[in-house]
Design an enzyme around this catalytic site. Structure first.
Site, PDB file in Angstrom:
ATOM      1  N   ASP A  96       0.978  -1.030   0.096  1.00  0.00           N
ATOM      2  CA  ASP A  96       0.044  -0.192  -0.193  1.00  0.00           C
ATOM      3  C   ASP A  96       0.871   1.320   0.134  1.00  0.00           C
ATOM      4  O   ASP A  96       1.923   1.232   0.644  1.00  0.00           O
ATOM      5  CB  ASP A  96      -0.725   0.098   1.279  1.00  0.00           C
ATOM      6  CG  ASP A  96      -1.976   0.978   1.085  1.00  0.00           C
ATOM      7  OD1 ASP A  96      -2.806   0.981   0.451  1.00  0.00           O
ATOM      8  OD2 ASP A  96      -2.099   1.830   2.101  1.00  0.00           O
ATOM      9  N   GLU A 139       1.987  -0.337  -4.861  1.00  0.00           N
ATOM     10  CA  GLU A 139       1.018   0.573  -5.251  1.00  0.00           C
ATOM     11  C   GLU A 139       2.179   1.768  -5.166  1.00  0.00           C
ATOM     12  O   GLU A 139       2.328   2.424  -4.152  1.00  0.00           O
ATOM     13  CB  GLU A 139      -0.048   0.639  -4.391  1.00  0.00           C
ATOM     14  CG  GLU A 139      -1.299   1.696  -4.953  1.00  0.00           C
ATOM     15  CD  GLU A 139      -2.054   2.164  -3.688  1.00  0.00           C
ATOM     16  OE1 GLU A 139      -2.868   2.755  -4.228  1.00  0.00           O
ATOM     17  OE2 GLU A 139      -1.338   2.444  -2.745  1.00  0.00           O
TER      18      GLU A 139
END
Ligand code: GLC
Ligand code: CA
Length: 556
Positions: A214, A273
């Site tokens: 993330d 990401e």
């Protein structure tokens, strides 16, 4: 440990499974609810493994299922090495992994290293220990400004909107890139670094095959005083030395992680990401010494437009070749408006969706949406993607052709971005997170025995998995067939463009002779004798109809 079955059947190049994998993203609290409390759970996923196997995917990626107050849908993690009791237990997790592995489906979990939940033991300890304590040093605490320190240290704004600083009881301020409940960690702290290595080993030891990282580009920071103003910050180039974004020193973190991944056989995989400014900056995350793969979000901010698709495909394949990684195709995820809806909206104009490297704001059906066109184009774009070299990430519900849900009242909304009014302007991201319809009737359309934590509109009945499974012309049937044929089509990670003489038609071949033709326009595209070899999508009078894709099998 639960990976025995898979390990035995792995061949030498099993370590490369991720390169051309079709990975299905599960947003656990909206997938399937086994105990009827309205929140999807791990036993719910276990109850649907046959559906996943029938779909024909290679791996699942699970968004966070860890203990969390769900202040940001689980991306506020209170304990990285456990399962939220509302979603199940570690034993349930192990059983799910075993069941998926038995069906040859790998498991990727989400790691959220930029910030913890404010309920994490470390943050609670930091609050109790007070200013100047070692416990506060795991986070980013500062004194305020103004005569009594009652103004935040800087005027920085969080990604979700509002100030990036919040004040604690004794008057100090802490930094959060996202919601108030998501304090950023201090990645210069050795304990923080060590603890994430422990977490990576914890899940790897349980048989997890890979990790999705993330906001991988935000962990490290340079907070040397004096801190710049918001305007100064925005004006600084994101060239590796920006104080907050995509710093070169973040790759020291991932080099350490890589050593952990490579200590397993086969090595654990990772995908970053990373919303960064250029393809070259993205490549650093995809390097074999780092995470190994990085999301390419270019299609999330592109129109349904042949020249845009062609440029994006060509650039990303070239980049993958340069890094030795493989590229990652994404049309939908839990942060953006579903592509069946995006493609029914007027071309991206900054109104429904943000452009460039900015976050893509989820909006929900606006006035003037053409639902049929959106679905037609979504199916065409997906078939194109599944024919490309590289891996494809699919988001739960897109295989049903689901549209974004707009019918959610402000009281029912949950996304902190909606309430803080930040970069995900408009309606926030709840519209793509509504629990799935499994059956066309019954409580919560088969999601669970009772209600669903976000409201499902009545039109969900048309998109229910049971109805679509029985209909050979449904989107679900199309995905199943495409994912089955994809195993034959996948070859060397290369494509060759075939000129079509039309600016709105793309055609390419793969090294083993498979061809994909996408007609982005309205006029049919004539295939001639090749029409006889169309095995996916439909040729009409030997032509590819407007806004559709066909796959052509190699000559025998
Ligand atoms: C990532 C997630 C998003 C989350 C944010 C903060 O971008 O995809 O859902 O809100 O990080 O963790
Ligand atoms: Ca439940």
């Amino acid at each position: 440990m639960t990976d025995a079955v898979l390990v035995e059947t792995r061949t030498d190049d099993a370590a490369a499974w991720w390169r051309q994998a079709a990975v299905y993203q599960i947003y656990p609290r909206s997938f399937a609810d086994a105990n009827g409390d309205g929140i999807g759970d791990i036993p719910g996923i276990l109850s649907r493994v046959d559906y996943l196997a029938d779909l024909g995917i290679d791996a699942v990626w699970l968004s966070p299922f860890y203990p969390s107050a769900l202040a940001d849908g689980g991306y506020d993690v209170a304990d990285y090495r456990d399962v939220d009791p509302r979603l199940g237990t570690l034993a349930d997790f192990d059983a799910m992994v075993a069941a998926l592995h038995e069906r040859g489906i790998r498991v990727v979990v989400d790691i959220v290293p930029n910030h913890t939940s404010d309920l994490h033991a470390w943050f609670q300890e930091a609050l109790a220990a007070g200013r100047g304590s070692a416990a506060r040093d795991r986070y980013i605490f500062r004194e305020g400004t103004g005569p009594d320190g009652s103004e935040p240290p800087t005027d920085w704004v969080s990604v979700f909107g509002g100030s990036a600083w919040d004040r604690v009881e004794d008057g100090q301020w802490y930094f959060h890139n996202f919601a108030t409940e998501q304090p950023d960690l201090n990645w210069a702290h050795p304990e923080v670094r060590e603890d994430f290595l422990t977490t990576l080993r914890f899940w790897s030891d349980r048989g997890v095959d890979g990790f999705r990282i993330d906001v991988a580009h935000m962990l490290t920071k340079d907070l040397t005083e004096p801190l710049p103003s918001r305007a100064e910050l925005d004006a600084l180039p994101q060239d590796g030395n920006h104080p907050l974004i995509d710093r070169d020193d973040v790759h020291e973190v991932y080099a350490e992680w890589r050593r952990v991944f490579d200590s397993y056989d086969p090595p654990r995989t990772a995908v970053a990401e990373a919303w960064v400014s250029t393809p070259e900056r993205r490549a650093k995350y995809a390097s074999a010494e780092g995470l190994g793969q990085a999301f390419n979000f270019d299609l999330l901010v592109a129109d349904f437009d042949a020249p845009q698709f062609r440029t994006i495909i060509t650039d990303n394949l070239a980049q993958a070749e340069a890094t030795g990684s493989s590229t990652t195709w994404v049309l939908s995820n839990h942060d953006v408006t579903r592509h069946a809806t995006r493609y029914g909206l007027p071309p991206l104009d900054g109104r429904a969706v943000k452009q460039g490297t900015e976050w893509v704001a989820a909006g929900g059906p606006a006035e003037g949406i053409d639902v049929a066109q959106g679905l037609r184009r979504a199916r065409a774009a997906t078939l194109l993607l599944l024919g490309l070299p590289g891996s494809t990430y699919l988001y739960q519900g897109e295989e049903l052709g689901l549209q974004e849900v707009a019918e959610i009242t402000p009281e029912q909304r949950q996304d902190p971005a909606f309430f803080r009014g930040g970069e995900f302007d408009g309606l926030g991201r709840d519209g793509c997170r509504v629990p799935l319809p499994w059956t066309s009737s019954g409580p919560s359309f088969g999601f669970g025995a009772n209600g669903a934590h976000l409201p499902q509109p009545s039109w969900f009945a048309e998109f229910a998995a049971d109805a679509e499974a029985a209909d050979p012309s449904s989107t679900l049937s199309l995905y199943r067939e495409a994912l089955r044929l994809r195993r034959e089509l996948q070859a060397e990670e290369r494509l060759d463009w075939i000129e079509t003489g039309r600016a709105d038609v793309l055609r390419f071949s793969r090294p083993n002779g498979w061809q994909v033709v996408t007609n982005f326009g309205a006029e049919p595209f004539e295939l001639g004798a090749d029409a006889d070899r169309v095995v996916l999508g439909a040729a009409v009078d030997s032509a590819v109809p407007g806004e559709s894709t066909v796959w052509i099998a190699p000559t025998a």
